[in-house]
Design a protein around this motif. Structure first.
Motif, PDB file in Angstrom:
ATOM      1  N   LEU A 340       0.859  -1.177   0.000  1.00 41.91           N
ATOM      2  CA  LEU A 340       0.000   0.000   0.000  1.00 41.91           C
ATOM      3  C   LEU A 340       0.895   1.226   0.000  1.00 41.91           C
ATOM      4  CD1 LEU A 340      -2.488  -1.156   2.793  1.00 41.91           C
ATOM      5  CD2 LEU A 340      -2.501  -1.739   0.362  1.00 41.91           C
ATOM      6  N   GLY A 341       0.990   1.881  -1.138  1.00 33.88           N
ATOM      7  CA  GLY A 341       1.900   3.013  -1.229  1.00 33.88           C
ATOM      8  C   GLY A 341       1.769   3.721  -2.559  1.00 33.88           C
ATOM      9  N   PRO A 342       2.624   4.712  -2.791  1.00 39.88           N
ATOM     10  CA  PRO A 342       2.522   5.506  -4.011  1.00 39.88           C
ATOM     11  C   PRO A 342       2.867   4.711  -5.270  1.00 39.88           C
ATOM     12  CG  PRO A 342       3.839   6.633  -2.341  1.00 39.88           C
ATOM     13  CD  PRO A 342       3.649   5.226  -1.878  1.00 39.88           C
ATOM     14  N   TYR A 343       2.410   5.226  -6.397  1.00 37.88           N
ATOM     15  CA  TYR A 343       2.755   4.632  -7.688  1.00 37.88           C
ATOM     16  C   TYR A 343       4.266   4.638  -7.873  1.00 37.88           C
ATOM     17  CZ  TYR A 343       2.762   3.959 -12.779  1.00 37.88           C
ATOM     18  OH  TYR A 343       2.995   3.488 -14.047  1.00 37.88           O
ATOM     19  N   TYR A 344       4.891   5.763  -7.508  1.00 38.18           N
ATOM     20  CA  TYR A 344       6.346   5.857  -7.584  1.00 38.18           C
ATOM     21  C   TYR A 344       6.929   5.526  -6.216  1.00 38.18           C
ATOM     22  CZ  TYR A 344       5.399   8.301 -11.960  1.00 38.18           C
ATOM     23  OH  TYR A 344       4.955   8.627 -13.218  1.00 38.18           O
ATOM     24  N   SER A 345       7.390   4.313  -6.071  1.00 38.82           N
ATOM     25  CA  SER A 345       7.979   3.900  -4.800  1.00 38.82           C
ATOM     26  C   SER A 345       9.056   2.864  -5.083  1.00 38.82           C
ATOM     27  CB  SER A 345       6.926   3.317  -3.854  1.00 38.82           C
ATOM     28  OG  SER A 345       6.553   2.012  -4.240  1.00 38.82           O
ATOM     29  N   GLU A 346      10.030   2.765  -4.180  1.00 39.73           N
ATOM     30  CA  GLU A 346      11.103   1.794  -4.344  1.00 39.73           C
ATOM     31  C   GLU A 346      10.574   0.372  -4.237  1.00 39.73           C
ATOM     32  OE1 GLU A 346      15.274   0.661  -4.819  1.00 39.73           O
ATOM     33  OE2 GLU A 346      14.010   2.375  -5.360  1.00 39.73           O
TER      34      GLU A 346
END
Length: 411
Positions: A340-346
């Motif tokens: 669960l996180g941003p589209y741009y994430s590591e």
């Protein structure tokens, strides 16, 4: 290669950062490097087969005296003045005395004749890095490990805290990026993020992801955990920016849409939850939600292996350049990860853009849909849910670590 490691702490029970630093040190040893570790953990700690030396705090000097004066003043007046001191001098008197204690220990350890000096820190401290700035004669051997954005106002939103000493902190990080021979980051996105603020990052950096460090023996699970159920586990601190409400809503919607799951599905939160206590209290009477405060690290590792699904919850943001410290353990547990996180994430970059169980952290409908898919697969056959990503396990192991370090050009 002989590596002198300066770590702020190697106490795995004091923070998730220290767990990550110990995993890195352990894998450097497994990779065959000859290590000496200086640590400022405030207590004697030994790592198996590794030379570890506790750095003692220097006492009976001006900065030690001033730090105690400030501490006593704040205790009795309830007035916090360290922010004001930092706005004048850049750092607290305690930070300065700690830094000088570490610098003295580094000088005293040069009979070890290191080929590389690696500084590891935690939180927003960077004490070992500041100590190395006082030792220009050793900076040609220095690798500074930068684990998070710095200073705080360089964090992506919603992390938007601005320190009174922010100008001092910017100068400090610029000095690190310019004077260290090498810079290392746990994620590619973090390297690129810091490079946008400090141009010197570009030509001297490498990525050293958080390392896999698991104990071989499974520990007994706590009484609150029910095995052989459909269990979703969020292990780790619920920071202020990690809002669990949308996850909980998605889980409860899943239960409403799948009544047969009500007796066999649970959502677990394990770790410090004080920042989100007001949200979690709303659901405290729901038997399908279990909340536990801190438990020992070895037990958490066992829970990650026994849970049906591990959860990585990030802030609601446009980008997350962080690689969570628990990512390697989630990979090696070989269980699906609900991201669960941003589209741009590591995390999403590593798992791949087509990874099935990702959604934005506030997308309740997508969260519910992903939980439902996982549940249906579990009902069909619990054995058909492996993560099955040997590439990521290799990315976080000592062989890849050795390849990165052996590729450095060390004078």
């Amino acid at each position: 290669m002989r590596i002198l490691i300066i770590s702020e702490s190697i106490n795995v029970e004091d923070s998730s950062a220290s767990k990550g630093r110990v995993a890195l040190i352990t894998n450097l040893h497994k990779a065959g490097y000859f290590l000496k570790v200086l640590h400022y953990s405030h207590k004697e700690i030994q790592l198996p087969c590794i030379d570890c030396t506790l750095i003692r705090e220097q006492k009976w000097n001006l900065f030690y005296f001033l730090s105690r004066v400030v501490r006593v003043f704040q205790r009795y007046t309830k007035l916090y003045i360290n922010h004001r001191i930092e706005s004048w001098f850049g750092f607290s008197f305690t930070h300065t005395n700690d830094t000088r204690s570490i610098a003295k220990a580094i000088r005293s350890a040069q009979d070890f004749a290191p080929d590389l000096i690696l500084t590891l820190s935690k939180g927003g401290s960077f004490r070992p890095h500041r100590a190395m700035l006082e030792l220009p004669e050793l900076q040609s051997k220095w690798m500074a490990y930068i684990h998070d954005p710095y200073p705080f106002h360089f964090y992506p939103r919603p992390f938007n805290y601005v320190e009174q000493s922010y100008r001092h902190k910017e100068v400090f990080m610029r000095q690190i990026t310019e004077k260290a021979q090498f810079l290392s980051f746990p994620s590619l996105l973090l390297k690129e993020w810091m490079q946008s603020y400090f141009p010197a990052v570009k030509d001297k950096s490498c990525v050293i992801p958080h390392q896999i460090k698991t104990d071989t023996e499974l520990q007994p699970t706590p009484s609150f955990f029910t095995e052989h159920q459909f269990s979703l586990l969020h292990a780790g601190n619920l920071l202020q920016q990690r809002n669990p409400d949308f996850l909980i809503q998605g889980f409860l919607q899943f239960l409403a849409n799948n009544p047969q799951a009500k007796g066999e599905a649970k959502l677990y939160f394990v770790g410090n939850y004080k920042k989100q206590e007001s949200i979690l209290k709303q659901y405290q009477d729901n038997p399908a939600l279990v909340v536990s405060d801190y438990i020992p690290y070895k037990i958490v590792q066992s829970l990650e292996k026994k849970a049906t699904v591990n959860i990585i919850l990030e802030a609601i943001s446009e980008i997350s350049p962080f690689l969570p410290g628990k990512f390697p353990n989630c990979v090696v547990s070989n269980k699906p990860i609900l991201v669960l996180g941003p589209y741009y994430s590591e995390v999403r970059r590593l798992l791949g853009k087509d990874y099935a169980y990702w959604s934005e952290a506030n997308d309740v409908a997508a969260i519910e849909s992903n939980i439902t898919k996982l549940y249906q697969l579990w009902k069909e056959n619990p054995q058909q849910l492996p993560l099955n990503r040997p590439d990521l396990a290799h990315y976080c192991d000592e062989k890849s670590l050795k390849k990165v370090l052996d590729g450095l050009t060390i004078a």
